[in-house]
Design an enzyme around this catalytic site. Structure first.
Site, PDB file in Angstrom:
ATOM      1  N   ALA A  10       0.691  -1.396   0.413  1.00 22.91           N
ATOM      2  CA  ALA A  10       0.011   0.161   0.172  1.00 22.91           C
ATOM      3  C   ALA A  10       0.660   1.594  -0.091  1.00 22.91           C
ATOM      4  O   ALA A  10       0.424   2.435   0.227  1.00 22.91           O
ATOM      5  CB  ALA A  10      -1.277   0.131   0.984  1.00 22.91           C
ATOM      6  N   THR A  11       2.346   1.132  -0.028  1.00 18.91           N
ATOM      7  CA  THR A  11       2.936   2.479   0.136  1.00 18.91           C
ATOM      8  C   THR A  11       2.732   3.637  -1.342  1.00 18.91           C
ATOM      9  O   THR A  11       3.331   4.441  -1.088  1.00 18.91           O
ATOM     10  CB  THR A  11       4.313   1.739   0.930  1.00 18.91           C
ATOM     11  OG1 THR A  11       4.940   1.091  -0.531  1.00 18.91           O
ATOM     12  CG2 THR A  11       4.371   1.646   2.263  1.00 18.91           C
ATOM     13  N   ALA A  12       2.129   2.608  -2.276  1.00 16.98           N
ATOM     14  CA  ALA A  12       3.021   3.627  -3.801  1.00 16.98           C
ATOM     15  C   ALA A  12       1.124   2.634  -4.904  1.00 16.98           C
ATOM     16  O   ALA A  12       1.506   1.830  -4.286  1.00 16.98           O
ATOM     17  CB  ALA A  12       4.086   3.424  -4.401  1.00 16.98           C
ATOM     18  N   ARG A  34       6.997  -1.893   3.060  1.00 14.92           N
ATOM     19  CA  ARG A  34       7.901  -1.816   2.905  1.00 14.92           C
ATOM     20  C   ARG A  34       8.060  -0.878   4.503  1.00 14.92           C
ATOM     21  O   ARG A  34       9.525  -1.366   4.656  1.00 14.92           O
ATOM     22  CB  ARG A  34       9.039  -2.489   2.391  1.00 14.92           C
ATOM     23  CG  ARG A  34       8.831  -4.634   2.111  1.00 14.92           C
ATOM     24  CD  ARG A  34       9.687  -4.926   1.634  1.00 14.92           C
ATOM     25  NE  ARG A  34       9.500  -4.253   0.147  1.00 14.92           N
ATOM     26  CZ  ARG A  34      10.371  -4.812  -1.163  1.00 14.92           C
ATOM     27  NH1 ARG A  34      10.558  -5.429  -1.368  1.00 14.92           N
ATOM     28  NH2 ARG A  34      10.064  -3.985  -2.431  1.00 14.92           N
ATOM     29  N   ARG A  35       8.265   0.080   3.582  1.00 13.57           N
ATOM     30  CA  ARG A  35       8.617   0.887   4.171  1.00 13.57           C
ATOM     31  C   ARG A  35       7.327   2.375   4.968  1.00 13.57           C
ATOM     32  O   ARG A  35       6.402   2.273   4.497  1.00 13.57           O
ATOM     33  CB  ARG A  35       8.392   2.134   2.220  1.00 13.57           C
ATOM     34  CG  ARG A  35       9.392   1.958   1.753  1.00 13.57           C
ATOM     35  CD  ARG A  35       9.267   2.470   0.656  1.00 13.57           C
ATOM     36  NE  ARG A  35       8.147   2.518   0.136  1.00 13.57           N
ATOM     37  CZ  ARG A  35       7.625   2.579  -2.121  1.00 13.57           C
ATOM     38  NH1 ARG A  35       9.132   3.589  -2.303  1.00 13.57           N
ATOM     39  NH2 ARG A  35       7.231   2.308  -2.888  1.00 13.57           N
ATOM     40  N   TYR A 153       8.235 -13.768 -15.029  1.00  5.79           N
ATOM     41  CA  TYR A 153       7.221 -13.040 -13.955  1.00  5.79           C
ATOM     42  C   TYR A 153       5.756 -12.950 -14.761  1.00  5.79           C
ATOM     43  O   TYR A 153       4.838 -13.598 -14.103  1.00  5.79           O
ATOM     44  CB  TYR A 153       7.680 -11.022 -14.741  1.00  5.79           C
ATOM     45  CG  TYR A 153       6.265 -10.692 -14.348  1.00  5.79           C
ATOM     46  CD1 TYR A 153       6.338  -9.908 -13.250  1.00  5.79           C
ATOM     47  CD2 TYR A 153       5.940  -9.910 -15.301  1.00  5.79           C
ATOM     48  CE1 TYR A 153       5.249  -9.175 -12.969  1.00  5.79           C
ATOM     49  CE2 TYR A 153       4.380  -9.069 -14.899  1.00  5.79           C
ATOM     50  CZ  TYR A 153       4.278  -8.849 -14.034  1.00  5.79           C
ATOM     51  OH  TYR A 153       2.900  -7.865 -13.565  1.00  5.79           O
ATOM     52  N   PHE A 190       6.083   0.429 -10.945  1.00  4.15           N
ATOM     53  CA  PHE A 190       6.004  -0.627 -11.794  1.00  4.15           C
ATOM     54  C   PHE A 190       7.836  -1.029 -12.687  1.00  4.15           C
ATOM     55  O   PHE A 190       8.883  -1.633 -12.399  1.00  4.15           O
ATOM     56  CB  PHE A 190       5.096  -1.861 -12.667  1.00  4.15           C
ATOM     57  CG  PHE A 190       5.455  -3.132 -12.688  1.00  4.15           C
ATOM     58  CD1 PHE A 190       5.334  -3.652 -11.661  1.00  4.15           C
ATOM     59  CD2 PHE A 190       5.714  -2.814 -13.914  1.00  4.15           C
ATOM     60  CE1 PHE A 190       4.951  -5.450 -12.649  1.00  4.15           C
ATOM     61  CE2 PHE A 190       5.296  -4.687 -14.808  1.00  4.15           C
ATOM     62  CZ  PHE A 190       5.897  -5.115 -13.724  1.00  4.15           C
TER      63      PHE A 190
END
Length: 254
Positions: A10-12, A34-35, A153, A190
């Site tokens: 959810a940080t970006a 993670r941030r 991927y 991305f």
């Protein structure tokens, strides 16, 4: 009581856009990433602008023990999750299979597949107890097609596509909805992550056409969640008008 949405990554990008949109709709939020600084910033913004509650969890979805400890450590009131948005995911590298980095492969598999599973295992059990809930899994057009040098991927997103179907079958007896969202070209962090911080190369990906935005995907996710309880959008592919497939784009001349 307000409904609760849990959003990973959810940080970006898409995760942050979903947080903002669901906050406007009155959802209380559990945001993971993670941030810590970014989570705190988003929490401050949303709680200032709205009346919702925001719980932040700094974690890496690849870490099974960390995911378990942090999620299971939530109070019972926070475990009443109505919507899970499995957004955390990434692509690293764009090399042919014989030149790929096994470290990059591990990161993609551990994040895109195993991380999604670690979170879903815990949260789906909370939903099973309540016999309600909606799981949104962020896939990709790369889970529907395979393109040159996309190998691992694409494989991870094909796995997500299969898990969407499996979850829908397994959770059917409990009235839990499962939706797969598969975007084409979306301009977020991305490509910068894929090219390991090479911002110029990342910008070139989106030159000459108008890509989707994170807000476009958040709007689409909200559409699926806001359908009546008897309606489930199983699978949704969303592309920019300028994109027909992973390798067919209409770009304007510079």
């Amino acid at each position: 009581m307000s409904k609760i949405a849990l959003i990973t990554g959810a940080t970006a990008g898409i995760g942050e856009a979903c947080a903002k949109l669901f906050a406007k709709q009155g959802y209380d939020l559990i945001l993971t990433g993670r941030r810590t600084d970014r989570l705190q910033q988003i929490q401050n913004t949303l709680t200032t602008q709205t009346r919702i509650r925001v719980k932040t969890l700094t974690l890496d979805v690849r870490d099974k023990m960390e995911v378990g400890n942090q999620l299971e450590g939530l109070s019972d009131s926070w475990k009443a999750v109505d919507v899970l948005i499995n957004n955390a995911g990434l692509s690293i590298g764009l090399e042919p299979i014989n030149e790929g980095s096994t470290d990059d492969w591990d990161t993609m598999i551990d994040t895109n597949v195993k991380g999604l599973l670690y979170v879903s295992k815990i949260v789906s059990n909370w939903m099973v107890e309540r016999k309600q809930g909606h799981i949104i899994n962020l896939g990709s057009i790369a889970g529907k097609e395979t393109y040159a040098n996309g190998n691992v991927y694409c494989a991870t997103k094909h796995a997500v596509d299969s898990l969407n179907k499996a979850m829908r079958i397994d959770l059917l007896p409990y009235g839990i909805r499962v939706t797969g969202i598969h975007p084409g070209a979306v301009e977020t962090e991305f490509s910068e992550i894929r090219f390991k911080g090479d911002t110029e190369r990342a910008k070139e990906v989106y030159q000459g056409f108008e890509p989707l935005s994170a807000e476009d995907i958040a709007d689409t996710i909200w559409f699926t969640v806001s359908r009546p309880a008897h309606v489930n959008i199983n699978d949704l592919v969303i592309m920019p008008t300028a994109q027909a497939s992973t390798s067919h784009l209409k770009r304007t001349e510079k």
